[in-house]
Design an enzyme around this catalytic site. Structure first.
Site, PDB file in Angstrom:
ATOM      1  N   HIS A  46       0.994  -1.259   0.249  1.00  0.00           N
ATOM      2  CA  HIS A  46       0.088   0.071  -0.063  1.00  0.00           C
ATOM      3  C   HIS A  46       0.989   1.217  -0.022  1.00  0.00           C
ATOM      4  CE1 HIS A  46      -3.600   2.559   0.608  1.00  0.00           C
ATOM      5  NE2 HIS A  46      -2.585   3.327   1.490  1.00  0.00           N
ATOM      6  N   HIS A 100      -2.067   3.104  -8.407  1.00  0.00           N
ATOM      7  CA  HIS A 100      -2.633   2.160  -9.535  1.00  0.00           C
ATOM      8  C   HIS A 100      -2.204   2.954 -11.114  1.00  0.00           C
ATOM      9  CE1 HIS A 100      -5.804   4.870  -8.515  1.00  0.00           C
ATOM     10  NE2 HIS A 100      -6.269   5.163  -9.717  1.00  0.00           N
TER      11      HIS A 100
HETATM   12  P1  AMP Z   1      -8.379   7.219 -10.051  1.00  0.00           P
HETATM   13  O1  AMP Z   1      -9.350   8.253 -10.420  1.00  0.00           O
HETATM   14  O2  AMP Z   1      -7.154   7.298 -11.010  1.00  0.00           O
HETATM   15  O3  AMP Z   1      -8.069   7.107  -8.726  1.00  0.00           O
HETATM   16  O4  AMP Z   1      -9.067   5.821 -10.667  1.00  0.00           O
HETATM   17  C1  AMP Z   1      -9.702   4.939  -9.687  1.00  0.00           C
HETATM   18  C2  AMP Z   1     -10.508   3.858 -10.825  1.00  0.00           C
HETATM   19  O5  AMP Z   1     -10.785   2.673  -9.864  1.00  0.00           O
HETATM   20  C3  AMP Z   1     -11.485   4.632 -11.444  1.00  0.00           C
HETATM   21  O6  AMP Z   1     -11.401   4.188 -12.758  1.00  0.00           O
HETATM   22  C4  AMP Z   1     -12.554   3.395 -10.926  1.00  0.00           C
HETATM   23  O7  AMP Z   1     -13.674   3.217 -11.989  1.00  0.00           O
HETATM   24  C5  AMP Z   1     -12.024   2.244 -10.534  1.00  0.00           C
HETATM   25  N1  AMP Z   1     -12.434   1.478  -9.338  1.00  0.00           N
HETATM   26  C6  AMP Z   1     -13.136   1.908  -8.279  1.00  0.00           C
HETATM   27  N2  AMP Z   1     -13.581   0.798  -7.672  1.00  0.00           N
HETATM   28  C7  AMP Z   1     -13.274  -0.256  -8.294  1.00  0.00           C
HETATM   29  C8  AMP Z   1     -13.629  -1.435  -8.150  1.00  0.00           C
HETATM   30  N3  AMP Z   1     -14.318  -1.936  -7.180  1.00  0.00           N
HETATM   31  N4  AMP Z   1     -13.016  -2.595  -9.227  1.00  0.00           N
HETATM   32  C9  AMP Z   1     -12.569  -2.184 -10.179  1.00  0.00           C
HETATM   33  N5  AMP Z   1     -12.357  -0.461 -10.266  1.00  0.00           N
HETATM   34  C10 AMP Z   1     -12.576   0.239  -9.344  1.00  0.00           C
END
Ligand code: AMP
Length: 114
Positions: A46, A100
């Protein structure tokens, strides 16, 4: 971290569409895809962002880049092209505070970055 959604996904507490896993990282389909291929590659360790990583994480970061290349081939976007991006902080609209990398492909993208 118990309250981190990506840590919970990595642990298996929250379901995900896994596409890859090894000892250092985990990759799964974005729940709200912005392209035909949209995968998130996350370190198992993390850290909210690269700002929380240091010299000791060089191998981890390099490994993730290589995994992204491998996944681009597996997803069938290595020939047509793909985009890799990471959002960091509020101006970049980072919504999940666990580092990520978005791997996006399968569509012609704009030249614009913002
Ligand atoms: P960011 O806005 O760069 O922090 O991206 C976070 C990403 O996580 C977004 O594109 C969301 O659609 C994705 N996300 C959030 N929750 C989940 C989940 N449970 N499973 C898959 N993707 C997720």
């Amino acid at each position: 971290m118990n309250d981190c959604i990506f840590c919970r996904i990595i642990k298996g507490d929250i379901p995900s569409a896994k596409v890859y896993e090894d000892e250092l990282c985990y990759a799964f389909k974005d729940i709200n895809p912005q392209a035909p291929a949209h995968v998130l590659v996350v370190p198992k360790k993390h850290a909210a962002s690269v700002l929380e990583l240091g010299e000791e994480d060089k191998a981890l970061l390099g490994h993730i880049q290589l995994v992204i290349g491998k996944l681009a081939k597996e997803l069938g976007v290595s020939e047509t092209g793909f985009r890799v991006m990471t959002n960091c902080g509020s101006d970049a609209c980072q919504s999940v505070k666990h580092l990520h990398y978005h791997l996006l492909g399968g569509v012609q993208m704009s030249e614009k970055m913002v």
